[in-house]
Scaffold this motif. Structure first.
Motif, PDB file in Angstrom:
ATOM      1  N   LEU A   1       0.826  -1.207   0.000  1.00 49.49           N
ATOM      2  CA  LEU A   1       0.000   0.000   0.000  1.00 49.49           C
ATOM      3  C   LEU A   1       0.860   1.255   0.000  1.00 49.49           C
ATOM      4  N   ILE A   2       1.880   1.293   0.842  1.00 47.59           N
ATOM      5  CA  ILE A   2       2.770   2.453   0.879  1.00 47.59           C
ATOM      6  C   ILE A   2       3.495   2.607  -0.455  1.00 47.59           C
ATOM      7  N   TYR A   3       3.924   1.500  -1.031  1.00 51.81           N
ATOM      8  CA  TYR A   3       4.607   1.530  -2.325  1.00 51.81           C
ATOM      9  C   TYR A   3       3.709   2.152  -3.393  1.00 51.81           C
ATOM     10  N   LEU A   4       2.447   1.797  -3.403  1.00 52.65           N
ATOM     11  CA  LEU A   4       1.535   2.268  -4.443  1.00 52.65           C
ATOM     12  C   LEU A   4       1.080   3.712  -4.217  1.00 52.65           C
ATOM     13  N   LEU A   5       1.005   4.124  -2.952  1.00 55.07           N
ATOM     14  CA  LEU A   5       0.501   5.474  -2.657  1.00 55.07           C
ATOM     15  C   LEU A   5       1.577   6.555  -2.734  1.00 55.07           C
ATOM     16  N   MET A   6       2.805   6.191  -2.456  1.00 55.05           N
ATOM     17  CA  MET A   6       3.863   7.192  -2.355  1.00 55.05           C
ATOM     18  C   MET A   6       4.640   7.327  -3.670  1.00 55.05           C
ATOM     19  N   PRO A   7       5.106   8.541  -3.980  1.00 59.58           N
ATOM     20  CA  PRO A   7       6.015   8.691  -5.127  1.00 59.58           C
ATOM     21  C   PRO A   7       7.333   7.983  -4.845  1.00 59.58           C
ATOM     22  N   GLY A   8       8.066   7.665  -5.904  1.00 60.18           N
ATOM     23  CA  GLY A   8       9.254   6.837  -5.785  1.00 60.18           C
ATOM     24  C   GLY A   8      10.253   7.315  -4.753  1.00 60.18           C
ATOM     25  N   HIS A   9      10.529   8.623  -4.708  1.00 65.18           N
ATOM     26  CA  HIS A   9      11.567   9.122  -3.815  1.00 65.18           C
ATOM     27  C   HIS A   9      11.127   9.152  -2.351  1.00 65.18           C
ATOM     28  N   ARG A  10       9.836   8.879  -2.085  1.00 66.48           N
ATOM     29  CA  ARG A  10       9.323   8.950  -0.724  1.00 66.48           C
ATOM     30  C   ARG A  10       9.046   7.589  -0.102  1.00 66.48           C
ATOM     31  N   ARG A  11       9.105   6.515  -0.888  1.00 61.37           N
ATOM     32  CA  ARG A  11       8.625   5.219  -0.410  1.00 61.37           C
ATOM     33  C   ARG A  11       9.397   4.709   0.801  1.00 61.37           C
ATOM     34  N   LEU A  12      10.713   4.626   0.685  1.00 62.27           N
ATOM     35  CA  LEU A  12      11.498   4.097   1.796  1.00 62.27           C
ATOM     36  C   LEU A  12      11.448   5.016   3.003  1.00 62.27           C
ATOM     37  N   THR A  13      11.410   6.316   2.757  1.00 59.09           N
ATOM     38  CA  THR A  13      11.332   7.262   3.875  1.00 59.09           C
ATOM     39  C   THR A  13      10.037   7.071   4.656  1.00 59.09           C
TER      40      THR A  13
END
Length: 387
Positions: free
Chosen positions: A103-115
């Motif tokens: 869910l976090i992977y799909l909702l967040m833009p690429g540069h924000r996912r791990l953060t």
């Protein structure tokens, strides 16, 4: 909210099941172990369901299910009922972890996912600690009513967390033409191998919660109360540094480096904990344990960062839920057998047991570069990415 309930439940369930429900400790351990192992089988199918129906919808359903299934423990009074309850509850727990990452992977833009994953872990540790504090009150109260009320609170926390999720943007399902058969992840042998080997690094958690207290009590001159102190200190440093360390896993090379750092640091931790058994004054023994804790914290921070970086970078597009379900199930399998393995090594082989654990950590990290190359060759351009 769910982490608050988790901290409450996992800090009291063993005492609750033995003292309130009257289940013998040996039967309880076997039922929880077997039931937990069976529950792991649900993670990949539920992840595939998230790809088909949308990750947010499935995560809400899993959260509600977790809240309802924990209530089964109110009615367990023998081995078989506990086995069923453990299997169903573990299925919702493990599946939820995989769908949450998806869910976090799909909702967040690429540069924000791990953060965002790291920030979520920080919040989780803080609320988990609060739940553990509430469990301390329940344990000190000791009445059946307090335990039953605590189980109800755990259930309520899970349901309330599902209510919060309703406010998130919807995540569209994978179009039918691009859907996986549901077995794509388990047939991806390079990914499966990578998740299985690196999952062994998650032995760092039962090492601290199960192995260290026994080691302090029976083999060192350091005070046994140092064990809960290490958990508190570890949680504090995770809250302070997880976001910063996780940024190192935003590309595949960084994730591989973090895996190597985790394996080496956790091996050093084992050797230092073993050294604390040498004849020494309590203060010196305690300092050696704290040095081992420093290595443990460093290793755990890098393990979590590497795990996210590897699994998100190397999973296949349009099967994200399925792949994250597989990642969660491999880690969950280690969590199921970890306490027994750690306890056996530490109490049975003593210093040699810590040496075996050190070898396991180094060996778990060693094949990561080769497995990553195999995964990239096998996946071609179909691998997903963090950024």
């Amino acid at each position: 909210m769910s982490a608050l309930g988790g901290g409450l439940w996992f800090s009291m369930w063993a005492v609750y099941l033995t003292s309130v429900k009257g289940i013998p400790a040996a039967s309880m351990g076997l039922a929880m172990g077997l039931g937990g192992g069976a529950g792991l089988l649900a993670a990949v199918p539920v992840g595939a369901l998230a790809d088909r129906l949308g990750a947010r919808r499935v995560f809400i359903a899993v959260s509600v299910a977790r809240g309802l299934l924990v209530l089964l423990f109110l009615f367990t009074d023998d081995f078989w009922s506990l086995l069923v309850a453990a299997a169903l509850f573990t299925a919702s727990e493990t599946s939820g972890r995989g769908v949450k990452v998806t869910l976090i992977y799909l909702l967040m833009p690429g540069h924000r996912r791990l953060t965002v994953l790291a920030q979520a872990r920080v919040v989780q540790h803080i609320t988990y600690a609060a739940g553990a504090g509430a469990a301390a009150w329940v344990l000190s109260n000791g009445t059946a009513g307090a335990y039953y009320g605590a189980v109800a609170v755990v259930s309520l926390c899970a349901v309330l967390s599902a209510g919060v999720l309703i406010g998130l943007p919807p995540t569209p399902p994978v179009p039918p033409a691009r859907r996986s058969s549901g077995t794509r992840a388990v047939r991806d042998l390079p990914f499966l191998s990578l998740m299985s080997t690196t999952a062994l690094l998650s032995l760092c958690w039962p090492l601290l919660s199960s192995g260290l207290p026994l080691w302090l009590k029976y083999q060192t001159t350091a005070p046994v109360w140092l064990a809960p102190v290490t958990v508190v200190v570890s949680s504090l440093f995770i809250a302070l540094f997880q976001v910063r360390v996780t940024r190192q896993g935003e590309n595949l090379k960084g994730a591989i480096r973090s895996t190597r750092k985790a394996g080496a640091a956790l091996a050093v931790c084992c050797l230092l904990f073993a050294a604390a058994a040498w004849p020494a004054p309590p203060i010196l023994s305690s300092l050696v344990v704290l040095a081992g804790l420093t290595a443990h914290i460093y290793g755990e921070l890098h393990y979590v960062a590497s795990r996210w970086g590897l699994s998100l970078r190397l999973m296949r597009r349009d099967a994200e839920g399925e792949y994250q379900g597989l990642a969660a199930s491999t880690e969950g399998a280690v969590a199921t057998v970890g306490p027994a393995l750690i306890t056996t090594l530490v109490t049975g082989a003593l210093v040699g047991g810590w040496g075996v654990l050190a070898v396991i950590f180094v060996a778990a990290a060693a094949p990561t570069p080769a497995l990553c190359r195999r995964a990239l060759r096998a996946g071609g351009g179909s691998r997903a990415s963090v950024g």
